[in-house]
Design a protein around this motif. Structure first.
Motif, mmCIF file in Angstrom:
data_model
loop_
_atom_site.group_PDB
_atom_site.id
_atom_site.type_symbol
_atom_site.label_atom_id
_atom_site.label_comp_id
_atom_site.label_asym_id
_atom_site.label_seq_id
_atom_site.Cartn_x
_atom_site.Cartn_y
_atom_site.Cartn_z
ATOM 1 N N VAL A 1 -6.210 -2.856 -2.519
ATOM 2 C CA VAL A 1 -6.700 -2.014 -1.656
ATOM 3 C C VAL A 1 -5.108 -0.188 -2.568
ATOM 4 N N LEU B 1 -7.252 3.269 -3.280
ATOM 5 C CA LEU B 1 -6.180 4.674 -3.379
ATOM 6 C C LEU B 1 -6.279 5.563 -4.456
ATOM 7 N N ILE C 1 0.928 -1.814 -0.019
ATOM 8 C CA ILE C 1 -0.411 0.224 -0.053
ATOM 9 C C ILE C 1 0.484 1.317 -0.458
#
Length: 330
Positions: A193, A197, A52
Motif C-alpha cells: 500500500v 501511494l 505506510i
C-alpha cells in the motif's frame, strides 16, 4: 566514541522496555495470552500502519525504483543458508523426523516482529524499506520451501508414534493459493500500500497519517514487551541444549550473518543496506515456525524451545552486532 554511545541509546531503550516487560510479567500483569495479543496487534495493525507512514515520509518514487536490486542479496544468501542447513542436517545426523523443521529454522529469522523495530531503533526510518525487502524474500521462501520441508516431518512423526495426531498427513503443494495467502501477510500488504501511494503521488489526509503514526509508534514497545514476557515465561532450567539446538543457535547468530557479510563483500551494496541485512539475518527464530510446525504436525515443542532460547540470546546478540558494525569490525 560519543556517536557510538549515542547510537547505542536505541539499544539501551530496547533493553529497558524488555526489562519492563519482564518485570511486569513477574508482577502478573502479563502472561502467555498477553504475549499473543501483543504479537497479533503488532503484526496485523501497528507494523502495517507504521510501514505506510514511515515509507511515505522517508522515500520518494525515485528511491523506490532503486530498491529492485535489493532482493538479490537476501534471496541469494537465504538460499545458500538453506542449502548449508540441508548439508548440516545430513552431516550432523539430525533425526529424520526433525530434518525439515531443522532446515527451516536454520534459515528463517524473526525479521518483522522483532527485526523491524530493532532496525528502526538502531538506524532510523531509512532502514525500514531494506528490512521490508528482506522480509518479503524470507516470506516467499518460508511459505514455499521452508514449510514444505517442515511438512515432510509430519508423516515421519506419525509413523514413529511421536505425534499426538495419528491421522495420515499430506504434504502441501509448494505453489498454491494457500501459499499466496500465507505470503500476503498484513506487514507485506502494508508495504505494498505504501509503495502504491508513493508511486501514484497520493498524500494521506493529515488526520489519517497522524492516526497511522500513533498506532505505528506502538510497534517497538509491543515487540520489546513481547520479548520481556517471553523471556520470563521460559523455564531455562528445563531446556536441554542438545547438539542440534546448539547448531541452530550458531546458524542464527553466526552462520547466517557470516553469509551476508561474505556476499556483500562480492556484491557492492549501500552501507546502510548491508547493516540492515546483517541485523535482520541475526534475529532469533521466527515465531511463525511454531505455528507452521503445529499445523503440519511437526515437532512444534522442539521449535518452541529453539525459538525461546534464541529470543533470550538476542538480548546479547543484538547490541553485540550493532557494536561490531559501529566499529567496522564486520
Amino acid at each position: 566514541m560519543m556517536e557510538i554511545l549515542q547510537s547505542l541509546s536505541g539499544v539501551f531503550s530496547c533493553m529497558l522496555m524488555i526489562g519492563v516487560g519482564f518485570y511486569l510479567s513477574s508482577k502478573k500483569w502479563f502472561d502467555q495470552s498477553s504475549a499473543k495479543l501483543f504479537s497479533k496487534m503488532a503484526m496485523t495493525l501497528t507494523i502495517p500502519l507504521y510501514m505506510i507512514v514511515s515509507m511515505m515520509k522517508s522515500y520518494t518514487k525515485a528511491d523506490l525504483m532503486q530498491l529492485g536490486v535489493v532482493v538479490i542479496v537476501p534471496l541469494l544468501t537465504m538460499l545458500i543458508t538453506f542449502i548449508v542447513g540441508i548439508i548440516t542436517s545430513v552431516v550432523c545426523r539430525i533425526p529424520d523426523y526433525r530434518q525439515g523443521t531443522f532446515r527451516c529454522m536454520f534459515f528463517v529469522a524473526n525479521t518483522a516482529f522483532i527485526g523491524f523495530p530493532v532496525n528502526v531503533a538502531l538506524f532510523g526510518d531509512k532502514a525500514l524499506p531494506y528490512a521490508v525487502m528482506y522480509y518479503l524474500v524470507q516470506s516467499l521462501l518460508f511459505w514455499t520451501i521452508g514449510t514444505y520441508a517442515m511438512s515432510l516431518d509430519g508423516p515421519k512423526m506419525v509413523a514413529q508414534g511421536l505425534s499426538e495426531n495419528d491421522e495420515p498427513m499430506q504434504s502441501p503443494k509448494i505453489f498454491s493459493m494457500q501459499t499466496v495467502k500465507n505470503i500476503l501477510t498484513p506487514p507485506l500488504i502494508g508495504a505494498m500500500v505504501a509503495i502504491l501511494l508513493i508511486v501514484t503521488d497520493v498524500k494521506l489526509p493529515k488526520f489519517i497519517s497522524s492516526t497511522f503514526a500513533s498506532f505505528g509508534g506502538m510497534t517497538t514497545p509491543l515487540a520489546m514487551l513481547f520479548i520481556g514476557i517471553s523471556i520470563f515465561l521460559v523455564n531455562l532450567r528445563s531446556i536441554r541444549l542438545t547438539y542440534d539446538v546448539v547448531i541452530l543457535i550458531a546458524a542464527r547468530f553466526i552462520i547466517a550473518p557470516a553469509i551476508i557479510v561474505i556476499t556483500c563483500h562480492f556484491i557492492e551494496v549501500p552501507d546502510l543496506m548491508r547493516k540492515v541485512f546483517i541485523i535482520e539475518s541475526a534475529m532469533p527464530v521466527m515465531t511463525q515456525c511454531s505455528i507452521a510446525a503445529r499445523a503440519f504436525k511437526a515437532d512444534y515443542s522442539y521449535v518452541a524451545v529453539v525459538t525461546a532460547v534464541t529470543t533470550c540470546m538476542s538480548l546479547i546478540t543484538i547490541p553485540t552486532f550493532f557494536i561490531l558494525l559501529s566499529f567496522g569490525i564486520i
